[in-house]
Write a protein that holds these residues in place. Structure first.
Motif, PDB file in Angstrom:
ATOM      1  N   GLY A 119      -8.527  -0.315  22.988  1.00 30.56           N
ATOM      2  CA  GLY A 119      -9.184  -1.096  21.942  1.00 30.56           C
ATOM      3  C   GLY A 119     -10.691  -1.055  22.066  1.00 30.56           C
ATOM      4  O   GLY A 119     -11.410  -0.931  21.061  1.00 30.56           O
ATOM      5  N   SER A 120     -11.180  -1.136  23.300  1.00 37.68           N
ATOM      6  CA  SER A 120     -12.628  -1.078  23.526  1.00 37.68           C
ATOM      7  C   SER A 120     -13.184   0.292  23.157  1.00 37.68           C
ATOM      8  O   SER A 120     -14.276   0.392  22.590  1.00 37.68           O
ATOM      9  CB  SER A 120     -12.945  -1.397  24.995  1.00 37.68           C
ATOM     10  OG  SER A 120     -12.590  -2.728  25.298  1.00 37.68           O
ATOM     11  N   TYR A 121     -12.427   1.358  23.466  1.00 40.31           N
ATOM     12  CA  TYR A 121     -12.911   2.691  23.119  1.00 40.31           C
ATOM     13  C   TYR A 121     -12.937   2.883  21.604  1.00 40.31           C
ATOM     14  O   TYR A 121     -13.851   3.525  21.072  1.00 40.31           O
ATOM     15  CB  TYR A 121     -12.059   3.796  23.761  1.00 40.31           C
ATOM     16  CG  TYR A 121     -12.644   5.161  23.500  1.00 40.31           C
ATOM     17  CD1 TYR A 121     -13.713   5.620  24.267  1.00 40.31           C
ATOM     18  CD2 TYR A 121     -12.193   5.954  22.452  1.00 40.31           C
ATOM     19  CE1 TYR A 121     -14.308   6.850  23.988  1.00 40.31           C
ATOM     20  CE2 TYR A 121     -12.775   7.189  22.179  1.00 40.31           C
ATOM     21  CZ  TYR A 121     -13.838   7.620  22.950  1.00 40.31           C
ATOM     22  OH  TYR A 121     -14.431   8.826  22.668  1.00 40.31           O
ATOM     23  N   ALA A 122     -11.966   2.324  20.915  1.00 40.34           N
ATOM     24  CA  ALA A 122     -11.934   2.444  19.457  1.00 40.34           C
ATOM     25  C   ALA A 122     -13.192   1.853  18.833  1.00 40.34           C
ATOM     26  O   ALA A 122     -13.659   2.318  17.783  1.00 40.34           O
ATOM     27  CB  ALA A 122     -10.691   1.744  18.902  1.00 40.34           C
ATOM     28  N   GLN A 123     -13.768   0.852  19.481  1.00 39.30           N
ATOM     29  CA  GLN A 123     -14.968   0.202  18.954  1.00 39.30           C
ATOM     30  C   GLN A 123     -16.252   0.909  19.378  1.00 39.30           C
ATOM     31  O   GLN A 123     -17.146   1.128  18.558  1.00 39.30           O
ATOM     32  CB  GLN A 123     -15.011  -1.261  19.411  1.00 39.30           C
ATOM     33  CG  GLN A 123     -13.896  -2.121  18.819  1.00 39.30           C
ATOM     34  CD  GLN A 123     -13.977  -3.558  19.290  1.00 39.30           C
ATOM     35  OE1 GLN A 123     -14.671  -3.887  20.249  1.00 39.30           O
ATOM     36  NE2 GLN A 123     -13.254  -4.439  18.619  1.00 39.30           N
ATOM     37  N   SER A 124     -16.350   1.272  20.649  1.00 39.86           N
ATOM     38  CA  SER A 124     -17.626   1.786  21.171  1.00 39.86           C
ATOM     39  C   SER A 124     -17.718   3.308  21.248  1.00 39.86           C
ATOM     40  O   SER A 124     -18.812   3.874  21.172  1.00 39.86           O
ATOM     41  CB  SER A 124     -17.878   1.230  22.569  1.00 39.86           C
ATOM     42  OG  SER A 124     -16.975   1.795  23.501  1.00 39.86           O
ATOM     43  N   LYS A 125     -16.573   3.977  21.447  1.00 38.30           N
ATOM     44  CA  LYS A 125     -16.539   5.432  21.648  1.00 38.30           C
ATOM     45  C   LYS A 125     -17.404   5.861  22.824  1.00 38.30           C
ATOM     46  O   LYS A 125     -17.905   6.987  22.872  1.00 38.30           O
ATOM     47  CB  LYS A 125     -17.012   6.179  20.380  1.00 38.30           C
ATOM     48  CG  LYS A 125     -16.277   5.799  19.108  1.00 38.30           C
ATOM     49  CD  LYS A 125     -14.823   6.221  19.143  1.00 38.30           C
ATOM     50  CE  LYS A 125     -14.128   5.933  17.827  1.00 38.30           C
ATOM     51  NZ  LYS A 125     -12.683   6.257  17.847  1.00 38.30           N
TER      52      LYS A 125
END
Length: 250
Positions: A119-125
């Motif tokens: 979920g965090s990667y989906a937001q920040s990449k």
């Protein structure tokens, strides 16, 4: 250099790598959530002698009744108190208990450790952002602050070797079956090398790393050079660098 790294990668990225390595601990489970929990614990104590690490990590799983995710989410206060007799070098039983509570906090809020990271990667990449966010989120659960030192701070410039290794385990996937690839919404291209003394020394011998300290700036430097060799999967060369390092060089 690429030919040499490819040869070393082929030599060490094999199923035979698993048994003597801390990655053998999550490989003893099939459920995704168990792999995530056991992998985080095993990677957290992964410094020093590999044989001792694997032995201690197996003892951790015995403490958890060989059901790590169930223990994290369902253990009673008495069960957690029972963890306090564990010790591995500077990782104490108090730290073990704190980690269970902090993982519980993540799982209660996000459903699982993997859901937090994906979920965090989906937001920040950006893995760098995620490493900082994870430490903040993980430590937000009330716990014994002695455990804080076992989660490295990228904000303070740490190499975050154990977290980067954990991410490699969970994200990378190839035909060898060593890494798990269960967080498939995070691309391997986004990962950073789990830099330690072995991979750092070999990296310097090969001209992949000039910086003398094994800190985050060094991680950035060596990973950037490995991306030139394989933009889609730079950390696969961790097998080559680490393997050569622990087996007395090139």
């Amino acid at each position: 250099m690429k030919d040499l790294l490819e040869t070393l990668y082929a030599r060490y990225n094999t199923p035979e790598f698993i048994a003597p390595d801390p990655i053998s601990i999550p490989h003893s489970f099939s459920r995704k959530e168990d792999i995530e929990v056991s992998g985080l614990l095993a990677s957290t104590i992964a410094w020093g002698n590999r044989k001792a690490i694997v032995k201690s990590a197996n003892r951790m799983m015995d403490y958890l009744g060989r059901e790590p995710y169930k223990f994290v989410t369902e253990a009673s206060d008495k069960d957690i108190e029972g963890l306090k007799t564990f010790v591995h070098r500077t990782f104490s039983g108090e730290d073990f208990a704190a980690f269970i509570l902090m993982m519980r906090g993540i799982c209660q809020k996000y459903g699982s450790i993997g859901r937090f990271f994906e979920g965090s990667y989906a937001q920040s990449k950006d893995i760098r952002t995620i490493l900082a966010q994870f430490r903040t989120e993980f430590l937000s659960t009330e716990h014994n602050p002695h455990a804080d030192k076992h989660i490295s701070s990228i904000v303070k410039g740490a190499a975050c070797k154990r977290l980067c290794m954990y991410l490699r385990w969970m994200v990378r996937k190839d035909a060898s079956g060593v890494d798990f690839g269960i967080w498939d919404s995070i691309p391997a291209s986004a990962l950073y090398l789990p830099l330690d003394v072995h991979s750092g020394n070999i990296g310097r011998k090969l001209g992949l790393l000039k910086r003398k300290q094994n800190d985050w700036k060094a991680v950035e430097e060596i990973t950037a050079n490995l991306r030139l060799l394989d933009p889609s999967d730079p950390t696969r060369f961790d097998f080559a660098l680490f393997g050569a390092g622990i087996n007395s060089g090139l």
